[in-house]
Motif scaffolding. Structure first.
Motif, PDB file in Angstrom:
ATOM      1  N   THR A  33      25.518  63.845  38.494  1.00 27.37           N
ATOM      2  CA  THR A  33      24.480  64.840  38.310  1.00 27.37           C
ATOM      3  C   THR A  33      25.123  66.223  38.431  1.00 27.37           C
ATOM      4  O   THR A  33      26.339  66.342  38.559  1.00 27.37           O
ATOM      5  CB  THR A  33      23.345  64.669  39.327  1.00 27.37           C
ATOM      6  OG1 THR A  33      22.271  65.559  39.009  1.00 27.37           O
ATOM      7  CG2 THR A  33      23.820  64.910  40.749  1.00 27.37           C
ATOM      8  N   VAL A  70      27.803  63.651  42.998  1.00 23.19           N
ATOM      9  CA  VAL A  70      27.220  64.992  43.104  1.00 23.19           C
ATOM     10  C   VAL A  70      28.386  65.917  43.428  1.00 23.19           C
ATOM     11  O   VAL A  70      28.766  66.052  44.588  1.00 23.19           O
ATOM     12  CB  VAL A  70      26.144  65.072  44.207  1.00 23.19           C
ATOM     13  CG1 VAL A  70      25.501  66.464  44.208  1.00 23.19           C
ATOM     14  CG2 VAL A  70      25.081  64.000  44.021  1.00 23.19           C
ATOM     15  N   GLN A 126      25.576  62.270  48.774  1.00 23.04           N
ATOM     16  CA  GLN A 126      25.940  61.293  47.744  1.00 23.04           C
ATOM     17  C   GLN A 126      25.040  60.059  47.783  1.00 23.04           C
ATOM     18  O   GLN A 126      24.611  59.555  46.737  1.00 23.04           O
ATOM     19  CB  GLN A 126      27.407  60.874  47.921  1.00 23.04           C
ATOM     20  CG  GLN A 126      28.407  62.012  47.920  1.00 23.04           C
ATOM     21  CD  GLN A 126      28.321  62.893  46.697  1.00 23.04           C
ATOM     22  OE1 GLN A 126      28.065  62.407  45.583  1.00 23.04           O
ATOM     23  NE2 GLN A 126      28.522  64.187  46.876  1.00 23.04           N
ATOM     24  N   TRP A 141      21.645  60.575  46.170  1.00 18.66           N
ATOM     25  CA  TRP A 141      21.686  60.499  44.708  1.00 18.66           C
ATOM     26  C   TRP A 141      21.806  59.053  44.237  1.00 18.66           C
ATOM     27  O   TRP A 141      21.121  58.630  43.299  1.00 18.66           O
ATOM     28  CB  TRP A 141      22.859  61.328  44.178  1.00 18.66           C
ATOM     29  CG  TRP A 141      23.121  61.141  42.704  1.00 18.66           C
ATOM     30  CD1 TRP A 141      24.254  60.681  42.121  1.00 18.66           C
ATOM     31  CD2 TRP A 141      22.223  61.431  41.619  1.00 18.66           C
ATOM     32  NE1 TRP A 141      24.140  60.658  40.759  1.00 18.66           N
ATOM     33  CE2 TRP A 141      22.896  61.114  40.415  1.00 18.66           C
ATOM     34  CE3 TRP A 141      20.917  61.923  41.555  1.00 18.66           C
ATOM     35  CZ2 TRP A 141      22.311  61.267  39.160  1.00 18.66           C
ATOM     36  CZ3 TRP A 141      20.332  62.085  40.301  1.00 18.66           C
ATOM     37  CH2 TRP A 141      21.021  61.761  39.116  1.00 18.66           C
ATOM     38  N   LYS A 183      18.549  57.335  44.378  1.00 14.59           N
ATOM     39  CA  LYS A 183      17.708  57.723  43.237  1.00 14.59           C
ATOM     40  C   LYS A 183      18.106  56.941  41.991  1.00 14.59           C
ATOM     41  O   LYS A 183      17.250  56.496  41.225  1.00 14.59           O
ATOM     42  CB  LYS A 183      17.815  59.225  42.991  1.00 14.59           C
ATOM     43  CG  LYS A 183      17.145  60.086  44.048  1.00 14.59           C
ATOM     44  CD  LYS A 183      17.303  61.561  43.727  1.00 14.59           C
ATOM     45  CE  LYS A 183      16.620  62.432  44.774  1.00 14.59           C
ATOM     46  NZ  LYS A 183      16.800  63.884  44.500  1.00 14.59           N
ATOM     47  N   GLY A 190      17.856  59.402  37.257  1.00 18.30           N
ATOM     48  CA  GLY A 190      19.139  59.652  36.619  1.00 18.30           C
ATOM     49  C   GLY A 190      19.275  59.010  35.262  1.00 18.30           C
ATOM     50  O   GLY A 190      20.373  58.949  34.712  1.00 18.30           O
TER      51      GLY A 190
END
Length: 349
Positions: free
Chosen positions: A131, A165, A254, A257, A260, A266
């Motif tokens: 991301t 990230v 991290q 993310w 997610k 994502g």
């Protein structure tokens, strides 16, 4: 903009840029520090290279997996893994040696196909979708200038720029309470749409680190706090503790993310865009920005047509429109989404 049908095929074949397609940096681990002593400098150097590969392997496994998955299925340990078949190369970032001691910082590149197979064969999900970067502002309250420098160094030399990230460290002038208005300019320069203040506070015998995320149009969001006993020396200035706390804070970012991604976030969106330009230099600027953004958010770039003053293309991306705009603006290109398609043009906002 005049897009001529006769140019469509020729433009696609002759002037389409050779955009970078992969994200090999996800499988590279940098800033691996080694400090080895042996009988002689040659033996110490060999041991340093071996240790760097071992440390980098463990860091990469952690980068690509979730702790809960590792706890359930287990993960390959460097101690029992023949690393030669997974390591593509080792580069020296810094090096120093004496008669029996070898000190270095290294970057280790791994084979993506081999690592994916190793982890999936263990029953682990591999996360490698990046991301947009996050701007991190390391702030120390209640310590000395030397300790503040050690806290910053822990982030600058932590090897976090290649994470899913990517971490960009804010200028030292960004201090004080978490404030998006203060962080916005530095965030834009780093291609980040959020800033994370990591405020370390020395309180007697305790060192506490609080994480607060700020972004445009949103209230500050706390990401938790870490506390440990504050033990330091004049020679160390807390460097060991700071490195451990920086790693723990980065892990939290991290893993959030990756969680997610596991929940379906994502996912890639497909964008059709019109590029307007007055000169070939401006067109090259747009192509260069997309190629650089292919290391983070952008993938599968296709140029459909190019004319004298514009082009049409499409690409996929992860993250929000705001994240994509910030990332492209970092490389000198303006991105504006729209109902009928996006527009791209050279120039920063």
């Amino acid at each position: 903009m005049r897009l001529f049908a006769s140019l469509f095929v020729a433009a696609s074949l002759l002037t389409a840029p050779a955009f970078a397609a992969g994200r090999g940096d996800v499988f590279s681990v940098s800033d691996v520090a080694v400090d080895v002593t042996s009988a002689d400098s040659s033996r110490a150097r060999d041991l340093g290279f071996s240790l760097a590969q071992t440390v980098a392997f463990d860091r990469l496994v952690k980068r690509l997996t979730l702790p809960a998955d590792v706890q359930r299925a287990g993960a390959p340990a460097s101690a029992g893994t023949p690393l030669d078949q997974y390591v593509d190369g080792v580069d020296i970032q810094q090096e120093g040696r004496s008669g029996t001691r070898y000190l270095a910082r290294m970057s280790v590149s791994f084979n993506a196909l081999a690592m994916r197979k190793l982890l999936t064969d263990k029953g682990l999900t591999v996360y490698e979708t990046r991301t947009a970067p996050v701007l991190v502002a390391p702030v120390l309250a209640g310590g000395t200038p030397e300790q503040a420098a050690a806290w910053r160094t822990a982030w600058e030399q932590g090897g976090f720029a290649e994470e899913l990230v990517p971490v960009a460290v804010a200028p030292a002038t960004l201090t004080g309470a978490p404030d998006w208005a203060q962080a916005q300019q530095a965030a834009a320069a780093a291609g980040a749409s959020t800033a994370l203040y990591v405020v370390a506070r020395v309180e007697g015998a305790t060192l506490a680190v609080a994480l607060t995320e700020v972004a445009a149009g949103a209230p500050p969001r706390g990401l938790g706090q870490f506390t440990t006993a504050w033990q330091t020396s004049s020679a160390d200035n807390g460097a060991v503790l700071f490195r451990a706390l920086a790693t723990a804070a980065n892990d939290r970012v991290q893993n959030e993310w990756k969680q997610k991604l596991a929940a379906g976030a994502g996912q890639r969106a497909r964008v059709a865009a019109i590029v307007t330009f007055a000169t070939q230099a401006e067109w090259q600027q747009v192509k260069s920005a997309l190629a650089q953004a292919s290391q983070t958010l952008v993938s599968d770039i296709q140029v459909e047509a190019v004319a004298r003053d514009g082009a049409t293309l499409s690409f996929s991306h992860t993250g929000s429109d705001a994240q994509l705009a910030a990332e492209l603006n970092r490389y000198g290109v303006q991105y504006a989404p729209g109902a009928g398609g996006a527009t791209l043009r050279a120039g920063r906002l």
